[in-house]
Enzyme design. Sequence first.
Site, PDB file in Angstrom:
ATOM      1  N   ASP A 256       0.782  -1.214  -0.048  1.00 31.88           N
ATOM      2  CA  ASP A 256      -0.051   0.010   0.001  1.00 31.88           C
ATOM      3  C   ASP A 256       0.924   1.252  -0.131  1.00 31.88           C
ATOM      4  O   ASP A 256       1.666   1.589   0.940  1.00 31.88           O
ATOM      5  CB  ASP A 256      -1.008   0.179   1.333  1.00 31.88           C
ATOM      6  CG  ASP A 256      -1.959   1.126   1.234  1.00 31.88           C
ATOM      7  OD1 ASP A 256      -1.808   2.323   1.475  1.00 31.88           O
ATOM      8  OD2 ASP A 256      -3.263   0.651   0.846  1.00 31.88           O
ATOM      9  N   ASN A 264      -1.658  12.619  -4.675  1.00 33.41           N
ATOM     10  CA  ASN A 264      -2.925  12.979  -5.972  1.00 33.41           C
ATOM     11  C   ASN A 264      -3.416  14.385  -5.859  1.00 33.41           C
ATOM     12  O   ASN A 264      -3.746  15.433  -6.743  1.00 33.41           O
ATOM     13  CB  ASN A 264      -3.967  12.150  -5.673  1.00 33.41           C
ATOM     14  CG  ASN A 264      -3.802  10.906  -6.875  1.00 33.41           C
ATOM     15  OD1 ASN A 264      -3.272  11.127  -7.679  1.00 33.41           O
ATOM     16  ND2 ASN A 264      -4.620   9.791  -6.567  1.00 33.41           N
ATOM     17  N   HIS A 269      -4.173  13.999 -10.774  1.00 30.66           N
ATOM     18  CA  HIS A 269      -4.339  12.557 -10.676  1.00 30.66           C
ATOM     19  C   HIS A 269      -3.724  11.921 -12.008  1.00 30.66           C
ATOM     20  O   HIS A 269      -3.119  10.994 -11.965  1.00 30.66           O
ATOM     21  CB  HIS A 269      -5.999  12.045 -11.062  1.00 30.66           C
ATOM     22  CG  HIS A 269      -6.738  12.395 -10.137  1.00 30.66           C
ATOM     23  ND1 HIS A 269      -6.877  11.397  -9.065  1.00 30.66           N
ATOM     24  CD2 HIS A 269      -7.556  13.463  -9.809  1.00 30.66           C
ATOM     25  CE1 HIS A 269      -7.678  11.780  -8.238  1.00 30.66           C
ATOM     26  NE2 HIS A 269      -8.208  13.018  -8.635  1.00 30.66           N
ATOM     27  N   ASP A 273      -1.254   8.939 -11.498  1.00 32.96           N
ATOM     28  CA  ASP A 273      -0.907   7.802 -12.351  1.00 32.96           C
ATOM     29  C   ASP A 273       0.460   7.366 -12.903  1.00 32.96           C
ATOM     30  O   ASP A 273       0.848   6.022 -12.715  1.00 32.96           O
ATOM     31  CB  ASP A 273      -1.937   7.861 -13.807  1.00 32.96           C
ATOM     32  CG  ASP A 273      -3.292   7.829 -13.319  1.00 32.96           C
ATOM     33  OD1 ASP A 273      -3.828   7.445 -12.370  1.00 32.96           O
ATOM     34  OD2 ASP A 273      -4.154   8.214 -14.218  1.00 32.96           O
ATOM     35  N   GLU A 300      -4.422   2.651  -4.915  1.00 34.04           N
ATOM     36  CA  GLU A 300      -2.792   2.456  -4.676  1.00 34.04           C
ATOM     37  C   GLU A 300      -2.438   1.114  -3.935  1.00 34.04           C
ATOM     38  O   GLU A 300      -1.344   1.024  -3.604  1.00 34.04           O
ATOM     39  CB  GLU A 300      -2.352   3.699  -3.657  1.00 34.04           C
ATOM     40  CG  GLU A 300      -2.952   3.551  -2.281  1.00 34.04           C
ATOM     41  CD  GLU A 300      -4.450   4.271  -1.922  1.00 34.04           C
ATOM     42  OE1 GLU A 300      -4.513   4.517  -1.028  1.00 34.04           O
ATOM     43  OE2 GLU A 300      -5.143   4.180  -2.924  1.00 34.04           O
TER      44      GLU A 300
END
Length: 392
Positions: A256, A264, A269, A273, A300
């Site tokens: 994680d 973010n 975003h 990515d 994530e």
Amino acid sequence: MPTAALEPTRDDRSILSLQMDAIHSSSPASFLSVIGASLAVYVYWSADIAAGLLLWFACIFAIAATNVVTAAMRVRGMPESWTDRTWERFVCVMHLLSGLTWGIGGGWMLSIANEQQALVTIAIGLCAVTVSIPSVVHQTAYNLFHFPIFWCYAVGALFSSLEFSWVVAIGFFLLAPFATLVGRDLGRKLVLALRLSIENKRLAERLEERGAALESANRELEVLSTTDPLTGVANRRRLMSFGRAAPASCAVLVVDIDHFKSYNDAFGHVEGDVCLVAVAEALRSSVRPHLDLVARLGGEEFVVVLTETTQDTAETVAERMRTNIENVHASGSKRIRRVVTASIGFSVRSPDRPRSFARLMEEADAAVYQAKAAGRNQVCKAITTRARRIRA
């Protein structure tokens, strides 16, 4: 008419090639003509006509040998400069020469024959035409062979001293056009069969191509259905399938990314990515490509399945993953805007401690929360139920 309209089509060229193959495949039967000619020479042998008989026999033998030799040459692609059109002209010339040799020789012998000799001559001539039946696949070649035989036999019968010679002559005159009609009908059917075989072959090739394309599309679809479109690692569907088939000795690692929401929020975003892709590559570089599996569980969170492994090995690999993720920013090879870390929890299964894959997932997921509670950017091993009881 435009010149292009007169040019042979691809199918016409293919059919012509098959016609030549069919005619040449029957060339070894040409030596039957040598046997027939030998019988005729034996029946007619006389000192008075010996020279003529030997000359005629030599011509028959030369034509038969030429047919056999050129058939072998065609199989070997010799001469290289000869096209199917060249072979077609050659075949027509050879059929004409053969027909004239049989016709002139047979007609001459029939004109001087007695009743017994005439019977042999007629039988041999009819056998020669019968043996040439494969040539009906090419109507012109067939006509060039049997017309000279029948009509020369008809002329020879007219000049013979045989009883009812005019009846025999009329019979041979009529046989020529009759054989043409029969040969034309049979030849058309054979050409149609050749055309159908070409179409069937072409259809089979198209079906094979479409089958290959469909198989490729199915493989691509299978990959797409089991791959995370963003990171390129396996998706949840592939993960569950792989996990259920995992051996008795395996480990599940849940990874994680720490503080990914703030990443973010800070960079957007799109940059988020990019970060996910970089982490996925770091995970992939940490495992064995053909034995282990890296999958994106969602958001994530990633899951790694290690096969044929022990607890110590799983912990070593987990630590390697954590270090590789932390070093992504320092390597400068990715557009990572800040240092990214990850918390990793893992659970191990062995033959003496069997547990379901779902249970391993639960334990590894719980270990992740332990890692985060302990300060993040670290690896934690799952605490089993037995260990919890001992601690309690």
